[in-house]
Design a protein around this motif. Structure first.
Motif, mmCIF file in Angstrom:
data_model
loop_
_atom_site.group_PDB
_atom_site.id
_atom_site.type_symbol
_atom_site.label_atom_id
_atom_site.label_comp_id
_atom_site.label_asym_id
_atom_site.label_seq_id
_atom_site.Cartn_x
_atom_site.Cartn_y
_atom_site.Cartn_z
ATOM 1 N N SER A 40 0.833 -1.202 0.000
ATOM 2 C CA SER A 40 0.000 0.000 0.000
ATOM 3 C C SER A 40 0.874 1.261 0.000
ATOM 4 O O SER A 40 2.034 1.223 0.380
ATOM 5 C CB SER A 40 -0.911 0.004 1.229
ATOM 6 O OG SER A 40 -0.122 -0.049 2.394
ATOM 7 N N GLN A 41 0.272 2.378 -0.432
ATOM 8 C CA GLN A 41 0.959 3.668 -0.499
ATOM 9 C C GLN A 41 1.198 4.188 0.914
ATOM 10 O O GLN A 41 0.332 4.082 1.770
ATOM 11 C CB GLN A 41 0.088 4.666 -1.285
ATOM 12 C CG GLN A 41 0.616 6.069 -1.342
ATOM 13 C CD GLN A 41 1.798 6.204 -2.287
ATOM 14 O OE1 GLN A 41 1.923 5.440 -3.213
ATOM 15 N NE2 GLN A 41 2.666 7.154 -2.042
ATOM 16 N N GLY A 42 2.361 4.734 1.151
ATOM 17 C CA GLY A 42 2.662 5.294 2.464
ATOM 18 C C GLY A 42 1.935 6.616 2.701
ATOM 19 O O GLY A 42 1.422 7.233 1.772
ATOM 20 N N GLU A 43 1.882 7.057 3.936
ATOM 21 C CA GLU A 43 1.194 8.305 4.279
ATOM 22 C C GLU A 43 2.043 9.506 3.899
ATOM 23 O O GLU A 43 3.263 9.423 3.847
ATOM 24 C CB GLU A 43 0.920 8.343 5.780
ATOM 25 C CG GLU A 43 -0.042 7.273 6.240
ATOM 26 C CD GLU A 43 -0.364 7.388 7.716
ATOM 27 O OE1 GLU A 43 -0.177 8.481 8.280
ATOM 28 O OE2 GLU A 43 -0.804 6.392 8.290
ATOM 29 N N THR A 44 1.343 10.642 3.647
ATOM 30 C CA THR A 44 2.039 11.881 3.321
ATOM 31 C C THR A 44 2.698 12.412 4.585
ATOM 32 O O THR A 44 2.110 12.367 5.662
ATOM 33 C CB THR A 44 1.030 12.923 2.795
ATOM 34 O OG1 THR A 44 0.358 12.350 1.668
ATOM 35 C CG2 THR A 44 1.719 14.194 2.383
ATOM 36 N N GLY A 45 3.891 12.914 4.432
ATOM 37 C CA GLY A 45 4.615 13.440 5.591
ATOM 38 C C GLY A 45 4.057 14.779 6.040
ATOM 39 O O GLY A 45 3.345 15.462 5.314
ATOM 40 N N SER A 46 4.376 15.184 7.244
ATOM 41 C CA SER A 46 3.884 16.455 7.774
ATOM 42 C C SER A 46 4.756 17.602 7.281
ATOM 43 O O SER A 46 5.892 17.403 6.875
ATOM 44 C CB SER A 46 3.878 16.407 9.301
ATOM 45 O OG SER A 46 5.182 16.137 9.765
ATOM 46 N N GLN A 47 4.194 18.823 7.317
ATOM 47 C CA GLN A 47 4.910 20.003 6.856
ATOM 48 C C GLN A 47 5.969 20.387 7.878
ATOM 49 O O GLN A 47 5.760 20.263 9.079
ATOM 50 C CB GLN A 47 3.940 21.170 6.648
ATOM 51 C CG GLN A 47 4.638 22.413 6.111
ATOM 52 C CD GLN A 47 3.653 23.491 5.722
ATOM 53 O OE1 GLN A 47 2.481 23.208 5.610
ATOM 54 N NE2 GLN A 47 4.129 24.694 5.523
ATOM 55 N N GLY A 48 7.079 20.868 7.386
ATOM 56 C CA GLY A 48 8.164 21.273 8.276
ATOM 57 C C GLY A 48 7.845 22.572 9.010
ATOM 58 O O GLY A 48 6.921 23.301 8.667
#
Length: 102
Positions: free
Chosen positions: A56-64
């Motif tokens: 499955s596709q990984g989750e989007t990372g958080s904004q810096g």
């Protein structure tokens, strides 16, 4: 003295037994073969299986985090004094504001 007679008789009996000829037959040696171990089974690999499903596709990372404001720059050097003019004076008059009729 009884003891010495008894010991003598015992020694005589022992010597008579040891001096008897063993046997007239030739000695036969029988070699018993060692037990043969069964060979261990050998694992033969089979054909490869089908490929697995796609992950499955990984989750989007958080904004810096927002960066820090930079330091204020140093003050510039004072400019040189201008040259003396030719004695002409110019007066700038601001424009007149129109009268409002409200």
């Amino acid at each position: 003295m009884n003891r010495s007679i008894l010991m003598g008789a015992l020694l005589a009996a022992l010597l008579s037994v040891l001096s008897l000829p063993a046997c007239d037959r030739p000695t036969t040696v029988v070699n018993v073969p060692a037990p043969v171990a069964a060979p261990a089974p050998v694992a033969v690999p089979g054909p490869p299986g089908p490929p697995g499903a796609t992950g499955s596709q990984g989750e989007t990372g958080s904004q810096g985090a927002t960066g820090y404001q930079g330091n204020e720059g140093s003050k510039g050097a004072t400019g040189a004094t201008g040259a003396t003019g030719d004695a002409t004076t110019v007066i700038v008059v601001p424009p007149a504001t129109p009268a409002s009729g409200y």
